[in-house]
Design an enzyme around this catalytic site. Structure first.
Site, mmCIF file in Angstrom:
data_model
loop_
_atom_site.group_PDB
_atom_site.id
_atom_site.type_symbol
_atom_site.label_atom_id
_atom_site.label_comp_id
_atom_site.label_asym_id
_atom_site.label_seq_id
_atom_site.Cartn_x
_atom_site.Cartn_y
_atom_site.Cartn_z
ATOM 1 N N SER A 20 92.266 -4.077 -19.579
ATOM 2 C CA SER A 20 93.380 -4.684 -18.834
ATOM 3 C C SER A 20 94.104 -5.768 -19.630
ATOM 4 C CB SER A 20 92.858 -5.289 -17.524
ATOM 5 O OG SER A 20 93.922 -5.971 -16.880
ATOM 6 N N SER A 22 96.090 -7.846 -18.033
ATOM 7 C CA SER A 22 96.414 -8.892 -17.054
ATOM 8 C C SER A 22 95.785 -10.249 -17.370
ATOM 9 C CB SER A 22 96.017 -8.435 -15.647
ATOM 10 O OG SER A 22 96.851 -7.374 -15.252
ATOM 11 N N LYS A 70 92.525 0.553 -5.402
ATOM 12 C CA LYS A 70 93.626 0.008 -4.590
ATOM 13 C C LYS A 70 93.538 0.392 -3.115
ATOM 14 C CE LYS A 70 96.925 -0.421 -8.351
ATOM 15 N NZ LYS A 70 98.246 -0.091 -8.884
ATOM 16 N N ASN A 91 97.386 -4.135 -4.296
ATOM 17 C CA ASN A 91 97.058 -4.545 -5.673
ATOM 18 C C ASN A 91 96.891 -6.051 -5.805
ATOM 19 O OD1 ASN A 91 99.661 -5.600 -5.787
ATOM 20 N ND2 ASN A 91 100.039 -4.870 -7.857
ATOM 21 N N ASP A 106 103.377 -3.757 -6.674
ATOM 22 C CA ASP A 106 103.763 -2.693 -7.624
ATOM 23 C C ASP A 106 105.231 -2.288 -7.447
ATOM 24 O OD1 ASP A 106 101.442 -2.334 -9.148
ATOM 25 O OD2 ASP A 106 100.552 -0.989 -7.680
ATOM 26 N N GLY A 133 100.094 10.056 -7.189
ATOM 27 C CA GLY A 133 98.816 9.372 -6.964
ATOM 28 C C GLY A 133 99.038 8.051 -6.236
ATOM 29 N N GLY A 134 98.043 7.160 -6.355
ATOM 30 C CA GLY A 134 98.062 5.897 -5.617
ATOM 31 C C GLY A 134 99.311 5.076 -5.874
ATOM 32 N N THR A 228 105.643 4.898 -16.363
ATOM 33 C CA THR A 228 104.781 3.786 -15.922
ATOM 34 C C THR A 228 103.672 3.488 -16.937
ATOM 35 O OG1 THR A 228 103.393 5.292 -14.641
ATOM 36 C CG2 THR A 228 105.177 4.166 -13.450
HETATM 37 N N1 LIG Z 1 102.987 -0.059 -15.375
HETATM 38 C C1 LIG Z 1 102.255 -0.454 -14.368
HETATM 39 O O1 LIG Z 1 102.275 -1.625 -13.967
HETATM 40 C C2 LIG Z 1 101.405 0.551 -13.638
HETATM 41 C C3 LIG Z 1 100.845 0.212 -12.407
HETATM 42 C C4 LIG Z 1 100.068 1.183 -11.770
HETATM 43 C C5 LIG Z 1 99.869 2.443 -12.345
HETATM 44 N N2 LIG Z 1 100.442 2.723 -13.547
HETATM 45 C C6 LIG Z 1 100.260 4.067 -14.166
HETATM 46 O O2 LIG Z 1 100.530 5.060 -13.202
HETATM 47 C C7 LIG Z 1 99.747 6.221 -13.451
HETATM 48 C C8 LIG Z 1 99.109 6.739 -12.179
HETATM 49 O O3 LIG Z 1 98.319 5.736 -11.571
HETATM 50 P P1 LIG Z 1 97.696 6.007 -10.128
HETATM 51 O O4 LIG Z 1 97.104 4.744 -9.664
HETATM 52 O O5 LIG Z 1 98.687 6.685 -9.241
HETATM 53 O O6 LIG Z 1 96.527 7.059 -10.501
HETATM 54 P P2 LIG Z 1 95.913 8.218 -9.602
HETATM 55 O O7 LIG Z 1 95.917 7.821 -8.160
HETATM 56 O O8 LIG Z 1 94.632 8.577 -10.250
HETATM 57 O O9 LIG Z 1 96.946 9.451 -9.752
HETATM 58 C C9 LIG Z 1 97.022 10.199 -10.944
HETATM 59 C C10 LIG Z 1 98.236 11.115 -10.912
HETATM 60 O O10 LIG Z 1 98.277 11.846 -12.143
HETATM 61 C C11 LIG Z 1 98.217 13.265 -11.854
HETATM 62 N N3 LIG Z 1 97.465 13.941 -12.882
HETATM 63 C C12 LIG Z 1 96.277 13.577 -13.420
HETATM 64 N N4 LIG Z 1 95.887 14.450 -14.355
HETATM 65 C C13 LIG Z 1 96.844 15.423 -14.400
HETATM 66 C C14 LIG Z 1 97.000 16.623 -15.165
HETATM 67 N N5 LIG Z 1 96.098 16.998 -16.072
HETATM 68 N N6 LIG Z 1 98.125 17.358 -14.954
HETATM 69 C C15 LIG Z 1 99.046 16.964 -14.056
HETATM 70 N N7 LIG Z 1 98.955 15.860 -13.281
HETATM 71 C C16 LIG Z 1 97.853 15.084 -13.459
HETATM 72 C C17 LIG Z 1 97.532 13.348 -10.507
HETATM 73 O O11 LIG Z 1 97.830 14.599 -9.902
HETATM 74 P P3 LIG Z 1 96.843 15.238 -8.777
HETATM 75 O O12 LIG Z 1 97.210 14.576 -7.477
HETATM 76 O O13 LIG Z 1 97.124 16.661 -8.826
HETATM 77 O O14 LIG Z 1 95.427 14.896 -9.210
HETATM 78 C C18 LIG Z 1 98.194 12.164 -9.789
HETATM 79 O O15 LIG Z 1 99.488 12.485 -9.402
HETATM 80 C C19 LIG Z 1 98.735 5.833 -14.525
HETATM 81 O O16 LIG Z 1 99.144 6.395 -15.726
HETATM 82 C C20 LIG Z 1 98.829 4.310 -14.590
HETATM 83 O O17 LIG Z 1 98.629 3.863 -15.911
HETATM 84 C C21 LIG Z 1 101.194 1.805 -14.205
#
Ligand SMILES: NC(=O)c1ccc[n+]([C@@H]2O[C@H](COP(=O)([O-])OP(=O)(O)OC[C@H]3O[C@@H](n4cnc5c(N)ncnc54)[C@H](OP(=O)(O)O)[C@@H]3O)[C@@H](O)[C@H]2O)c1
Length: 287
Positions: A20, A22, A70, A91, A106, A133-134, A228
């Site tokens: 992290s 942060s 989260k 978050n 977020d 996702g989340g 992201t």
């Molecule tokens: N910049 C920032 O401040 C910030 C903040 C939060 C998150 N993020 C980024 O956002 C992203 C998602 O975070 P999250 O919390 O939503 O995670 P999450 O709940 O684990 O969701 C993951 C997402 O990725 C998809 N995915 C995973 N593997 C895949 C694959 N092989 N092919 C296609 N789709 C795939 C999942 O699809 P399924 O539903 O089909 O599994 C789901 O839509 C991460 O990369 C994280 O680094 C960035």
């Protein structure tokens, strides 16, 4: 510079969480504001959440929550901001004299990052989220409440996109929302054609060897593209090389953290000091 008051402790919890950025960013903020605060990263598995929250109630003034916690934290809080509870994603937790209040920064973080990178005000615009996702739950609810006109959702697991689309339409009846499986290129092109902005929210791209979640050639030249993920993913690289206006996820991380800092301290966040610390931690220099 002298630091004021009794020391207060803060943390980010995730599993894993060692990577992290942060702590660097938040500790720079405490220092810039001469506040006696310390922010650390704590590894908490979802099954250990109850025990962690019980300890946090007496030891932490606030904490951030990252993947995969989260949603898992919500049942252990005393109160949650209604939209954060509805979207199932918190978050930021603020400890108000032992009463734990959860919210999500977020959506604010992405909104502020888009203003900074593209001068884009999201109200009235249309957006496609790649992934569901989340984080998309938090972003889509925030964007809908901020007056976005249309939201398009693409996800590998189509049922997740359908469920979120239904929940958004129930809460925001005037919002246009459609969804499609990630591999449905015809729907995807249709969504992109109607969108001002595409936001990449899958976890594909976190690893160097990851393929892009969609064929990069499907990104139209006039769209704004926000990834992201912090690093240069294949989609971001394509956008950069083809003159598509784009940005990585560092701006979102910065602004969600700045908002958390303000919620905890009641002070305006020292955004530039936080940005310098973040760039230093990520790029190895403050750019
Ligand atoms: N910049 C920032 O401040 C910030 C903040 C939060 C998150 N993020 C980024 O956002 C992203 C998602 O975070 P999250 O919390 O939503 O995670 P999450 O709940 O684990 O969701 C993951 C997402 O990725 C998809 N995915 C995973 N593997 C895949 C694959 N092989 N092919 C296609 N789709 C795939 C999942 O699809 P399924 O539903 O089909 O599994 C789901 O839509 C991460 O990369 C994280 O680094 C960035």
């Amino acid at each position: 510079m002298a630091q004021k008051g009794e020391k207060k402790y803060y943390a980010v919890i995730g599993h894993p969480v060692g990577h992290s950025l942060s702590p660097a960013m938040q500790n720079a903020a405490f220092e810039a504001c001469s506040l006696n605060g310390e922010y650390t990263a704590i590894d908490v598995a979802p099954e250990d959440m109850g025990a962690f929250v019980a300890r946090a109630r007496t030891s932490l003034a606030g904490f951030n929550i990252t993947v995969p916690n989260k949603g898992a934290v919500i049942p252990f809080l005393d109160e949650a901001e209604p939209l954060a509870a509805l979207q199932g994603s918190v978050n930021t937790v603020i400890n108000r004299d032992g009463v734990l209040y959860g919210t999500s920064t977020d959506g604010y973080g992405l909104e502020a990052a888009l203003k900074e990178a593209f001068s884009l005000e999201i109200r009235g615009h249309s957006v496609t989220f790649i992934g569901c996702g989340g984080v998309v739950k938090a972003l889509a609810f925030h964007f809908a409440s901020a007056g976005v006109k249309k939201i398009f959702l693409l996800n590998r697991t189509f049922g997740t996109a359908q469920a979120l689309c239904g929940a958004l339409q129930e809460r925001f009846p005037s919002l246009e929302c459609s969804c499609a499986p990630l591999g449905d290129e015809s729907s995807l092109s249709g969504f992109f054609g109607k969108s001002d902005l595409a936001v990449q929210c899958t976890s594909l791209g976190l690893k160097e060897s990851d393929p892009p979640p969609i064929r990069p050639e499907l990104l139209p030249s006039g769209i704004l593209f926000f990834d992201t993920i912090y690093r240069r993913t294949p989609l971001l690289q394509y956008a950069e090389e083809h003159g598509i206006r784009c940005a990585n996820g560092l701006g979102m991380l910065l602004h969600q953290g700045a908002k958390s800092f303000s919620l905890w301290t009641g002070k305006e966040a020292p955004v530039e000091a936080m940005r310098r610390a973040l760039y230093e931690a990520f790029y190895g220099n403050s750019r």
